[in-house]
Design an enzyme around this catalytic site. Structure first.
Site, PDB file in Angstrom:
ATOM      1  CB  SER A 139      39.061  51.355  33.725  1.00 42.54           C
ATOM      2  OG  SER A 139      39.551  52.590  33.019  1.00 42.54           O
ATOM      3  CD  GLU A 140      42.084  52.780  35.905  1.00 42.19           C
ATOM      4  OE1 GLU A 140      42.775  51.972  36.015  1.00 42.19           O
ATOM      5  OE2 GLU A 140      41.837  53.676  34.766  1.00 42.19           O
ATOM      6  CB  THR A 141      36.597  57.675  39.372  1.00 47.68           C
ATOM      7  OG1 THR A 141      35.739  57.065  38.543  1.00 47.68           O
ATOM      8  CG2 THR A 141      36.311  58.899  39.873  1.00 47.68           C
TER       9      THR A 141
END
Length: 276
Positions: free
Chosen positions: A45-47
């Site tokens: 979902s996020e990096t």
């Protein structure tokens, strides 16, 4: 060039039960396109990418990417990035407070009994939801207007619309259809339960509606709404990810001056190096 890389599970004390974030340390010199390409590849979902801060008031700077876009702020990436930065030897200017620079400004993070916790950023949009927007959300969630106790904009960056349902069971029973809105559901657990609320978060991606396992930004904005209207008292613990087989636990507390802190456990799952 090889750079330090970690994958951190956030809002959990048990591996693989929270929400993972990929963290690329020493990210100075990586282009926007390269950051987006890495985030698309990790498919989380996020990096996040840790950079030298642009202000002496911050300990580090972070940029946060979904697989398709950059975000000014997100909660579980904030805690996961801070965990990875500290584990890599980062030393904050102040012993008890770590200051993160991000697109939303400076965010304070501290160690708490429930794990690392961030200070909830101010809402950029709040207040009542217009009837047409609420009707679209209710239809997408397979609910009726009678199922919704209240609805508010609880947007601190990602664009959340918050819907309060009558119970945790009602939240877990929702089976949504596609919508282009970012929707956060919250419902109370029975009185006397260890957990105060059940939370679910849905957002559109590639023509489908995706459920996020555990969402710091949404829990932060929901806390401002619930505490501000007297529907909750701090401290409390919210559960999220139950419908996905996760065991996310979000710890919410409030200082005497009214500052809201959102925290949880953080665990390193993968540590190594990545070519960027």
């Amino acid at each position: 060039m090889q750079r330090a890389f970690s994958q951190v599970d956030v809002f959990t004390e048990r591996p693989y039960a929270g929400n993972p974030v990929a963290v690329v340390l020493d990210a100075d010199g990586i282009s926007d396109d390269e950051m987006q390409r890495v985030a698309h590849w990790t498919n989380l979902s996020e990096t996040t990418f840790v950079l030298t801060p642009t202000t002496p008031n911050a300990d580090y700077r972070v940029r946060i990417f979904t697989p398709v876009a950059e975000l000014p702020f997100a909660g579980h990436p904030t805690l996961g990035t801070c965990h990875a930065w500290l584990e890599a030897g980062g030393e904050p200017e102040e012993e008890d407070i770590i200051v993160q620079e991000c697109g939303a400004g400076l965010v304070q993070i501290r160690r708490s009994p429930g794990g690392l916790a961030f200070a909830a950023p101010p809402l950029v949009r709040s207040g009542a939801v217009a009837e047409p927007d609420l009707d679209r959300a209710v239809e997408a969630l397979g609910l009726t207007r009678a199922d919704v106790v209240d609805a508010q904009w609880v947007d601190n960056g990602p664009g959340w619309m918050g819907l309060l349902l009558g119970s945790a069971a009602a939240v877990l029973a929702v089976r949504p259809r596609f919508t282009d809105m970012d929707l956060g559901l919250v419902g109370p657990h029975p009185a006397g339960s260890e957990l105060a609320f059940e939370v679910r978060a849905f957002f559109p991606k590639d023509g489908t509606l995706v459920e996020d396992p555990v969402t710091g930004s949404l829990n932060a904005s929901l806390a401002q709404w619930l505490l501000g209207t007297g529907r909750a008292g701090a401290p409390y613990v919210a559960s999220q990810g139950t419908a996905l087989g996760r065991e996310g636990r979000v710890h919410v507390s409030q200082d005497a001056d009214g500052a809201i802190w959102v925290g949880g456990g953080t665990l390193t799952l993968v540590s190594g190096r990545i070519d960027v």
